[in-house]
Design a protein around this motif. Structure first.
Motif: not given
Length: 303
Positions: A109-124
């Motif tokens: 799981l990344p903690t960078d909010p900007v990176e998370l916005k591009d990871l919706e529906y990604r398994r972590v």
């Protein structure tokens, strides 16, 4: 006496002349009137013919305009049908991409909010423990069942039971942050934590989840009632403020379900796809209106 006779004779002669002149003049006047009436009749015939010709031309022009205006109907419906074909292809591709994301190997799981916005529906994957004292409940909810939802698509009511999704703060021991985890679905009689003690684990667990972003409230969806702990849509800012967690939210996969606890795997990735119905509708209208246009304007010419 002779003078008086002369006057009578002259008067009689004058009356004869007047009668003769009157007889001569009257036929001349009648002939003039007949000629004028004949001329008027000719002119009226010409005007009627000209009016008929003008009316026919106007009617022909209006018919031609109507012909091309009505042709817009089948042309437009054909265009809409073709557009729906392309929309369906795009939707099927998007559904396939989402399914690929939800079945891919999990990443840390990344903690960078900007990176998370591009990871919706990604398994972590994360490691840590739950804080059951601050559970949140999104309700009403029914368990995710793609096959049942496909069968009941378009119905006003559903045969599925109603319950809630349990959202629990999760402290990631390796990252040192608290996130929000949708543990899964529970029926109405299992919403209260004391009714599912077995699933309220306190030790550290490994968890795989799917990244979800904040959700915009849809029309007719009630507002979240924070005080009563009744949530109707996923508002990450409000949920994080209530629990003290970060604005990071994941749906636990079904493999991460803890026995006796909520049922995981409550991520809906089946997007609404009714484009085939629209394709059939628009192309059907195009076929029907094309035949009607042909029968009215083309077939009639051949006859």
């Amino acid at each position: 006496m002779s003078g008086f006779k002369f006057m009578l004779t002259l008067g009689s002669y004058s009356r004869r002349i007047i009668r003769i002149n009157a007889r001569i003049v009257i036929p001349k006047r009648n002939l003039f009137e007949k000629s004028r009436q004949s001329l008027f009749k000719c002119e009226n015939v010409k005007l009627v013919r000209q009016s008929s010709s003008t009316a026919a031309q106007a009617e022909k022009g209006e018919d031609s305009l109507l012909k091309w205006l009505l042709l817009l109907i089948p042309v437009t419906t054909f265009g809409l049908g073709t557009w729906q074909v392309k929309r369906r292809q795009w939707k099927l591709k998007l559904i396939q991409e989402l399914q690929n994301l939800t079945t891919a190997d999990p990443i840390p799981l990344p903690t960078d909010p900007v990176e998370l916005k591009d990871l919706e529906y990604r398994r972590v994957k994360v490691h840590g423990r739950f804080d059951h004292s601050q559970e949140l409940y999104i309700l009403p909810r029914s368990p995710v069942d793609p096959e049942r939802e496909a069968r009941e698509a378009g119905r006003l009511s559903s045969s599925a039971e109603s319950g809630a999704n349990v959202i629990t703060p999760f402290y990631c021991t390796d990252l040192g942050i608290t996130i929000l985890v949708n543990r899964g679905y529970v029926p109405k009689n299992k919403i209260r934590p004391e009714t599912r003690i077995k699933g309220q684990v306190t030790e550290d667990v490994d968890l795989v989840g799917i990244v979800r972003l904040t959700e915009q409230r849809k029309p007719f969806v009630p507002q979240n009632n924070v005080e009563a702990n009744r949530w109707h849509y996923r508002d990450l800012e409000a949920m994080a403020k209530t629990t003290g967690a970060e604005e990071i939210f994941i749906d636990a996969v079904i493999e991460s379900t803890i026995p006796g606890g909520p049922i995981g795997g409550q991520t809906r990735v089946t997007l609404r796809n009714e484009h085939m119905q629209y394709v059939i509708t628009w192309y059907g209208l195009c076929t029907a209106t094309s035949y009607m246009w042909y029968a009215k304007f083309i077939k009639r010419i051949g006859v």
